[in-house]
Scaffold this active site. Structure first.
Site, mmCIF file in Angstrom:
data_model
loop_
_atom_site.group_PDB
_atom_site.id
_atom_site.type_symbol
_atom_site.label_atom_id
_atom_site.label_comp_id
_atom_site.label_asym_id
_atom_site.label_seq_id
_atom_site.Cartn_x
_atom_site.Cartn_y
_atom_site.Cartn_z
ATOM 1 N N GLN A 67 0.642 -1.241 0.011
ATOM 2 C CA GLN A 67 -0.101 0.447 0.291
ATOM 3 C C GLN A 67 0.568 1.458 -0.180
ATOM 4 O O GLN A 67 1.034 2.219 -1.176
ATOM 5 C CB GLN A 67 -1.069 0.044 1.099
ATOM 6 N N LYS A 95 3.410 -3.101 16.648
ATOM 7 C CA LYS A 95 3.567 -2.500 16.199
ATOM 8 C C LYS A 95 4.596 -1.009 17.680
ATOM 9 O O LYS A 95 5.794 -0.848 17.616
ATOM 10 C CB LYS A 95 3.023 -0.808 15.981
ATOM 11 N N TYR A 121 -1.718 -7.096 15.705
ATOM 12 C CA TYR A 121 -0.761 -5.751 15.045
ATOM 13 C C TYR A 121 -0.751 -4.694 16.520
ATOM 14 O O TYR A 121 0.778 -4.474 15.760
ATOM 15 C CB TYR A 121 -1.849 -5.147 14.180
ATOM 16 N N ILE A 181 7.968 -10.074 -1.909
ATOM 17 C CA ILE A 181 7.896 -11.621 -1.770
ATOM 18 C C ILE A 181 7.369 -11.942 -3.408
ATOM 19 O O ILE A 181 8.018 -13.140 -3.843
ATOM 20 C CB ILE A 181 6.633 -11.973 -0.968
#
Length: 314
Positions: free
Chosen positions: A12, A145, A141, A35
Site C-alpha cells: 500500500q 507495532k 497488529y 515476495i
C-alpha cells in the site's frame, strides 16, 4: 540517503514510496523488493529483487549487492488480516523487522519502518493522544507495532543504528487498493462512490479515526529521513496525522461532488472492535517541533483530489 533498499515495495505505501524515492534519488538508487514481482510501475520501473523478509541472509546479501546505505522496511501484515492470522502475523511482522534491523546494522545504514495508531489501545487517552502515553494494544497488529518501536529504539541505543519511524494513521490513496486494514473503509468509499454511487460501511457511524492522504505520508517519510539526527528526541514513533473524521463526515463531503451518493452500514465486529480501541484524534506536535512535519491535505481537499484521480482511472 543515497542508495535505498525497500522491503514490501509493492504494498500500500511501498508502491507509491518507491516511485517517489526514484524521482528524488534516481531510479537506479532505489532497489524495490517484495515476495513476488508484478506488472506494476514500482516493480518494472527500476531495480527489483524477489525477497521474503523472513530470509535474513538474503536480505543482507541483497543490501550488500546493491551497496545500499538505507533500509526502508515496509513489509507487514495489516491489522484486520493480522487479527485473523496472529501467529503468521507475529512471525512475518517481527521476524521481518528483526532481519531488516540486522541488515541495517550489518551495512551501518539508516533505517525506517512505520508504526501505527494501532500501537495505542483502549486505555490510551482517546482525544488529542499525546506523543508519550500508554501503549497497551489489544490486537496482534498493535502488539507488533509497540514491540517494533521498542526494538528499533533498542538497535539505536545498543548498536547505533540510525532507526527512525512514524506512527501512521489510516492512509488514503487512489493508487493502491485496500489491503486488510481497519481504516480501509475510508479508501473503499471513494472507489465505490465513483463506481456504484453507494457504499456499505463496515465501520459504524460516530467512529472517529485519524487519517492522512498518501502524498502527505510520503513527504513525511522523506522529511524525517533527511532530518538532522541531533534534533530528534523521539526516533521511532512520531505521531503524525492530517485529519480525524467519522463515516458520516466523509460521506457528506463526497455528496458535495456526487449528490446521489448513498451510504449504509453493515458493521464488522472485528474491525469495529479494533477501531474502538484506537484514539479519536492524536497530537502530532513532537513531529512538528523536531523536524517540521506539516500536512497539506484536509478532508475537503483530499476528497476533491481523490474523486478527480479516480474518475481519471475509470
Amino acid at each position: 540517503m543515497k542508495r535505498i533498499l525497500i522491503t514490501g515495495a509493492l504494498g500500500q505505501i511501498g508502491s507509491e514510496l518507491t516511485l517517489k524515492l526514484r524521482d528524488i534519488y534516481g531510479t537506479d538508487n532505489v532497489i524495490a523488493t517484495d515476495i513476488r514481482k508484478t506488472d506494476t510501475e514500482a516493480a518494472q520501473s527500476g531495480p527489483f529483487e524477489i525477497l521474503d523478509v523472513t530470509d535474513g541472509n538474503l536480505m543482507v546479501e541483497l543490501a550488500k549487492k546493491h551497496k545500499a546505505d538505507t533500509i526502508i522496511h515496509m513489509a507487514a501484515l495489516l491489522s484486520a488480516t493480522a487479527e485473523a492470522k496472529p501467529v503468521f502475523a507475529w512471525n512475518l511482522n517481527m521476524g521481518g523487522l528483526m532481519n531488516a534491523l540486522e541488515t541495517a546494522r550489518e551495512i551501518n545504514g539508516q533505517f525506517f519502518t512505520p508504526s501505527s495508531i494501532g500501537a495505542f489501545g483502549p486505555t490510551t487517552p482517546k482525544d488529542n493522544t499525546p506523543q508519550d502515553t500508554i501503549c497497551r494494544p489489544t490486537t496482534m497488529y498493535g502488539v507488533n507495532k509497540v514491540a517494533g518501536e521498542l526494538l528499533s529504539d533498542y538497535y539505536f541505543h545498543k548498536f547505533g543504528v540510525d532507526a527512525r519511524g512514524l506512527r501512521f494513521p489510516g492512509l488514503i490513496s487512489y493508487v493502491t487498493p485496500p489491503g486488510g486494514g481497519t481504516t480501509d473503509y475510508a479508501v473503499e468509499i471513494y472507489y465505490e462512490a465513483i463506481k456504484n454511487d453507494k457504499y456499505t460501511s463496515y465501520i459504524n457511524k460516530g467512529t472517529y479515526m485519524d487519517m492522512m492522504y498518501m502524498p502527505d505520508a510520503l513527504n513525511a517519510i522523506v522529511d524525517l529521513m533527511e532530518a538532522d539526527a541531533s534534533k530528534l528526541k523521539h526516533r521511532n514513533s512520531f505521531n503524525v496525522t492530517a485529519m480525524s473524521f467519522e463515516p458520516e463526515e466523509i460521506a457528506a463531503e463526497i455528496r458535495k461532488h456526487i449528490p446521489s451518493f448513498e451510504m449504509s452500514y453493515e458493521v464488522d465486529p472485528i474491525r469495529q472492535g479494533i477501531a474502538d480501541s484506537w484514539p479519536n484524534s492524536i497530537d502530532p506536535s513532537a513531529a512538528k517541533e523536531e523536524w517540521g512535519f506539516k500536512a497539506e491535505y484536509d478532508l475537503a481537499k483530499m476528497t476533491v483530489d481523490m474523486l478527480d484521480k479516480l474518475k481519471g482511472l475509470k
